[in-house]
Motif scaffolding. Structure first.
Motif, mmCIF file in Angstrom:
data_model
loop_
_atom_site.group_PDB
_atom_site.id
_atom_site.type_symbol
_atom_site.label_atom_id
_atom_site.label_comp_id
_atom_site.label_asym_id
_atom_site.label_seq_id
_atom_site.Cartn_x
_atom_site.Cartn_y
_atom_site.Cartn_z
ATOM 1 N N ASN A 71 16.920 23.222 7.902
ATOM 2 C CA ASN A 71 16.400 22.021 8.525
ATOM 3 C C ASN A 71 17.470 20.940 8.610
ATOM 4 O OD1 ASN A 71 14.587 20.210 9.618
ATOM 5 N ND2 ASN A 71 13.813 19.539 7.636
ATOM 6 N N LEU A 72 17.842 20.557 9.821
ATOM 7 C CA LEU A 72 18.791 19.474 10.049
ATOM 8 C C LEU A 72 18.037 18.311 10.674
ATOM 9 C CD1 LEU A 72 21.677 18.365 10.055
ATOM 10 C CD2 LEU A 72 22.018 19.472 12.278
ATOM 11 N N GLU A 73 17.865 17.246 9.906
ATOM 12 C CA GLU A 73 17.182 16.053 10.378
ATOM 13 C C GLU A 73 18.153 14.885 10.330
ATOM 14 O OE1 GLU A 73 13.578 15.176 8.391
ATOM 15 O OE2 GLU A 73 12.527 16.975 9.075
ATOM 16 N N GLY A 74 18.437 14.322 11.492
ATOM 17 C CA GLY A 74 19.395 13.228 11.538
ATOM 18 C C GLY A 74 20.759 13.690 11.063
ATOM 19 N N GLU A 75 21.239 13.068 9.997
ATOM 20 C CA GLU A 75 22.548 13.411 9.456
ATOM 21 C C GLU A 75 22.455 14.278 8.201
ATOM 22 O OE1 GLU A 75 25.599 12.470 10.935
ATOM 23 O OE2 GLU A 75 24.147 12.053 12.530
ATOM 24 N N ASN A 91 22.726 30.401 12.836
ATOM 25 C CA ASN A 91 21.994 29.243 13.322
ATOM 26 C C ASN A 91 22.906 28.357 14.174
ATOM 27 O OD1 ASN A 91 21.064 26.263 12.998
ATOM 28 N ND2 ASN A 91 19.276 27.464 12.414
ATOM 29 N N PRO A 92 22.554 28.057 15.419
ATOM 30 C CA PRO A 92 23.430 27.267 16.299
ATOM 31 C C PRO A 92 23.761 25.881 15.756
ATOM 32 C CG PRO A 92 21.698 28.353 17.561
ATOM 33 C CD PRO A 92 21.357 28.540 16.126
ATOM 34 N N GLU A 93 22.811 25.230 15.085
ATOM 35 C CA GLU A 93 23.077 23.900 14.541
ATOM 36 C C GLU A 93 24.075 23.957 13.389
ATOM 37 O OE1 GLU A 93 19.095 22.375 13.708
ATOM 38 O OE2 GLU A 93 19.330 21.051 15.443
ATOM 39 N N ILE A 94 24.006 25.020 12.598
ATOM 40 C CA ILE A 94 24.983 25.194 11.523
ATOM 41 C C ILE A 94 26.364 25.442 12.116
ATOM 42 C CG2 ILE A 94 25.637 26.567 9.511
ATOM 43 C CD1 ILE A 94 23.154 24.872 9.063
ATOM 44 N N VAL A 100 32.215 25.255 8.638
ATOM 45 C CA VAL A 100 32.719 25.754 7.361
ATOM 46 C C VAL A 100 31.660 26.577 6.637
ATOM 47 C CG1 VAL A 100 32.074 23.668 6.054
ATOM 48 C CG2 VAL A 100 33.940 25.115 5.248
ATOM 49 N N ILE A 101 30.393 26.195 6.788
ATOM 50 C CA ILE A 101 29.308 26.963 6.182
ATOM 51 C C ILE A 101 29.118 28.283 6.921
ATOM 52 C CG2 ILE A 101 26.813 27.057 5.809
ATOM 53 C CD1 ILE A 101 26.855 24.127 5.130
#
Length: 338
Positions: A71-75, A91-94, A100-101
Motif C-alpha cells: 500500500n502506497l498512500e501519499g509519500e 508491483n509497478p508502484e514499487i 532499490v526494493i
C-alpha cells in the motif's frame, strides 16, 4: 528431518498463543521448540539439515489476508510481512518509486523461491556459513553457544569483514534487508501484548557476545509489516556474486539519493554480503550530502564505507570489491532519470 507437530493459526491471537510457547531467554533459534512457518524457504531447508529442530511448526499463512498488503498512500509505503517477494518486486508502484526494493527482491532468489518466500521471513533468514549449516562441525557459536567459531581460522572466503567479533564472522545473507535499512524502514512487530514499532536498524544484533541471539524479537513475536516514509525513485541495488544466476552476494550496495540541480540533498548507503548484519554506512553518507557527485567523491565514499573493515585470511578481496560496488552504485543512482 525430525518429527514435529504441525499447527495452523487462523488469526493473530492464535498464532501468538502458540508461538509464546517458544523457548525464551538465551536459547538459540536452533533450539526454539516452536517456529513459525510462512514460505518455509529457510526453515524447511535448515530442518532438513538438522540445524533447526522445532518440536512444533505453526503455519501463519492464514494471516496473509491482513498481513500481505502492498500500500502506497501519499509519500508513505506499507508492506505486509506475508507479502510474497515476487508480488512486491513486480508491483509497478514499487518499481517506479522504490527501485532499490524491487531490485533487491529480484536479485535475491529464483522465481520459484520468490513466489513462496515472504518479506518477513526473508529478513530473518539465517547465515549461509558452512560451519553453521553443517552440524558435523561442533564449534559454531550461532548453533552451539560458547563452542567457538570454526570460521575464524577455517575457510572464510564468503565471511564478513564488517561487524565481526572474536565470537562470529558469519555474513548476513539477505538482499531485501539492505534496501530496508538504507530507506530507514520501520518494522511493525506483533506479540501477545499488541503491536510495537522499531527502526529496522534495531532488529538485528551484532555478534558481540551472544551470536546465537540474532534479533531483538521476543519469544512469541512476529514481524507483521514494514513502513517507509518518503519515496526514493532514484535508488539502486547492485550485487556482485560468484555467478550471474541466483547466488548470495559477495558484496552488494543499496543506494538511494535525492538529487536536485546536480547536488545530492540526501543520500543513503547500505552494504550487503560483507557484514554480520544489515549494514548502514552513515559516515560515508555524510560525505555526499550537499555535494555534486563525481568519480573522486564516489571513491571517497567507498573508502569511508570500508574504513573499519577487518578481513581474515581468505576474504580480504571483499574490501576492494565492496568499494568498487559502492562507487559504481552511487554513480548509477545519481545518473538515473526520473
Amino acid at each position: 528431518m525430525r518429527p514435529f507437530v504441525y499447527q495452523r493459526a487462523t488469526d493473530p491471537a492464535l498464532a501468538m498463543q502458540a508461538l509464546a510457547a517458544a523457548a525464551a531467554g538465551n536459547n538459540p533459534p536452533t533450539q526454539a521448540t516452536v517456529q513459525p512457518l510462512a514460505g518455509g524457504t529457510t526453515l524447511i531447508d535448515l530442518m532438513k539439515l538438522d540445524v533447526m529442530r522445532p518440536n512444533t511448526v505453526v503455519d501463519i499463512n492464514p494471516l496473509a489476508s491482513a498481513w500481505s498488503t502492498i500500500n502506497l498512500e501519499g509519500e508513505n509505503l506499507h508492506l505486509g510481512a506475508l507479502a510474497r517477494m515476487s508480488d512486491v518486486a513486480a508491483n509497478p508502484e514499487i518499481q517506479q518509486n522504490y527501485p532499490v526494493i524491487a531490485d533487491s527482491l529480484k536479485l535475491a532468489a529464483s522465481q520459484q523461491l520468490r513466489n513462496m518466500a515472504t518479506l518477513g521471513g526473508n529478513v530473518l533468514q539465517r547465515t549461509r556459513c558452512t560451519y553453521f549449516r553443517d552440524v558435523t562441525y561442533g564449534n559454531c557459536n550461532k548453533r552451539n553457544p560458547a563452542s567457538g567459531c570454526a570460521a575464524l581460522d577455517g575457510v572464510n572466503r564468503t565471511h564478513a569483514v564488517l561487524g565481526t567479533s572474536e565470537h562470529c564472522i558469519a555474513t548476513y545473507p539477505g538482499d531485501f534487508a539492505q534496501a530496508l535499512i538504507a530507506l530507514d524502514a520501520i518494522v511493525e512487530i506483533t506479540g501477545r501484548s499488541g503491536v510495537r514499532s522499531i527502526p529496522f536498524a534495531q532488529l538485528h544484533k551484532l555478534p558481540e557476545n551472544s551470536p546465537h541471539i540474532e534479533t531483538t524479537l521476543a519469544a512469541g513475536e512476529l514481524i507483521s509489516g514494514f513502513r517507509i516514509l518518503g519515496r526514493w525513485p532514484r535508488s539502486v541495488y547492485l550485487k556482485a556474486r560468484d555467478r550471474q544466476s541466483y547466488e548470495f552476494a559477495l558484496s552488494s550496495a543499496a543506494i538511494a539519493v535525492d538529487v536536485q540541480n546536480g547536488v545530492v540533498r540526501d543520500g543513503r548507503v547500505a552494504l550487503g554480503g560483507v557484514a554480520t548484519i544489515p549494514w548502514r554506512a552513515h559516515e560515508a553518507e555524510a560525505l555526499i550530502k550537499g555535494q555534486k557527485l563525481d568519480d573522486a567523491l564516489a571513491q571517497r565514499v567507498a573508502e569511508t564505507a570500508f574504513a573499519g573493515a577487518n578481513s581474515r585470511k581468505d576474504n580480504a578481496f571483499k574490501i576492494e570489491l565492496g568499494k568498487r560496488v559502492v562507487a559504481h552504485a552511487l554513480k548509477q543512482a545519481a545518473a538515473m532519470e526520473i
